[in-house]
Write an enzyme that holds these catalytic residues in place. Structure first.
Site, PDB file in Angstrom:
ATOM      1  N   GLU A  31       6.520  -0.901  -9.651  1.00 22.35           N
ATOM      2  CA  GLU A  31       5.865   0.484  -9.724  1.00 22.35           C
ATOM      3  C   GLU A  31       6.511   1.083 -10.755  1.00 22.35           C
ATOM      4  O   GLU A  31       7.749   1.107 -11.137  1.00 22.35           O
ATOM      5  CB  GLU A  31       6.298   1.094  -8.383  1.00 22.35           C
ATOM      6  CG  GLU A  31       5.558   0.618  -7.097  1.00 22.35           C
ATOM      7  CD  GLU A  31       5.696   1.315  -5.835  1.00 22.35           C
ATOM      8  OE1 GLU A  31       5.077   2.195  -5.546  1.00 22.35           O
ATOM      9  OE2 GLU A  31       7.070   1.205  -5.360  1.00 22.35           O
ATOM     10  N   GLU A  48       5.446  -4.465   3.270  1.00 21.17           N
ATOM     11  CA  GLU A  48       4.959  -4.244   1.906  1.00 21.17           C
ATOM     12  C   GLU A  48       5.849  -4.631   0.902  1.00 21.17           C
ATOM     13  O   GLU A  48       7.119  -4.665   0.872  1.00 21.17           O
ATOM     14  CB  GLU A  48       4.729  -2.692   1.531  1.00 21.17           C
ATOM     15  CG  GLU A  48       4.203  -2.195   0.112  1.00 21.17           C
ATOM     16  CD  GLU A  48       3.990  -0.748   0.297  1.00 21.17           C
ATOM     17  OE1 GLU A  48       3.653  -0.243   1.197  1.00 21.17           O
ATOM     18  OE2 GLU A  48       4.380  -0.319  -1.003  1.00 21.17           O
TER      19      GLU A  48
END
Length: 289
Positions: free
Chosen positions: A143, A138
């Site tokens: 974020e 990933e």
């Protein structure tokens, strides 16, 4: 761009200011030839392991729409058909945009910084060549958790280093006006190395730990990024084990991750690298965790 990024080719894009596709005076759905709403993940995002509070809705629900030249991915406080207290959207390009190596950039403005909000711009493997998460990797381009105003996090996850173990490779960068201004969040991805950037600043660098000496068949647990395509994911989560660490501000809603455009540039040799890596994958890669 630094070498080898001086010779990139634009291979995929969506400009939400393109009036021929998205009339600015209308509220329209994202182009379904490029995007789909991921609702499959509702099976697990609300589990105790993840602890998220939203239900991701289909496109028809209108949590993701384009208006005034901007894509809005909107989280709302409302009772959903699945009995959740919050609705949101999670868009992905899977099967519509899948890439191996290059520069993936998203021009975005983060929602306001409020407790419980967790917007993300990230990449997931399309075929999961080495098995389910975290085996196949990933890449988190950017974020944000609402209890940290003006802070953006980037990371990569692998079988040997991942968020579940708490040892994944990660960095943070202060972007003071991330909630009021648009910035370009980008991943520069080449064989053996991934860099994450905000505008012109690289704030994260991860390299294949074996220096390329091992074959992919033995190195996949540490670096699964050299043999498979990834696709882009854009979403706003509510709560979660990280995003909801300090609770959820009930006054935070509605809120939206806003995106002006997405552009993907690919290295000319990308497909050749991917094919070579695939040949070296061997038979030892797992099919389950």
């Amino acid at each position: 761009f630094p070498p080898p990024y001086h010779d990139l080719h634009l291979v995929w894009s969506d400009n939400f200011g393109d009036a021929t596709v998205y009339p600015p005076e209308q509220r329209v759905l994202p182009d379904e030839s490029r995007w789909e709403a991921d609702t499959e993940c509702n099976r697990w995002v609300n589990s105790p392991t993840h602890g998220e509070l939203q239900q991701y809705m289909p496109l028809a629900a209108g949590n993701a729409y384009v208006h005034g030249g901007v894509l809005r991915i909107e989280a709302r406080r409302e009772l959903t058909s699945g009995g959740r207290d919050y609705s949101s959207a999670r868009l992905r390009t899977r099967g519509r945009g899948d890439w191996c190596y290059g520069r993936i950039e998203v021009c975005a403005r983060l929602p306001h910084a409020r407790r419980g909000l967790w917007p993300a711009i990230w990449l997931l493997p399309t075929e999961s060549a080495f098995g389910p998460w975290p085996n196949s990797g990933e890449i988190d381009i950017a974020e944000h958790v609402g209890f940290e105003p003006g802070v953006v996090h980037g990371s990569v996850h692998t079988r040997s280093r991942n968020g579940r173990r708490g040892n994944h490779a990660r960095r943070r960068m202060t972007v003071a006006d991330a909630h009021s201004a648009f910035h370009v969040y980008a991943a520069e991805w080449e064989p053996g190395e991934i860099r994450l950037c905000v505008d012109d600043a690289c704030y994260f660098r991860a390299r294949r730990p074996d220096g390329g000496a091992n074959t992919l068949a033995t190195a996949w647990a540490h670096w699964p990024f050299d043999a498979q395509c990834f696709h882009l994911v854009l979403n706003v989560a509510v709560g979660g084990r990280w995003g909801g660490r300090h609770g959820v501000d009930a006054n935070a809603f509605p809120c939206a991750l806003e995106v002006k455009y997405v552009r993907v540039f690919q290295l000319p040799q990308a497909q050749a690298h991917a094919a070579a890596a695939d040949r070296g994958k061997g038979a030892s890669s797992p099919t389950s965790s």
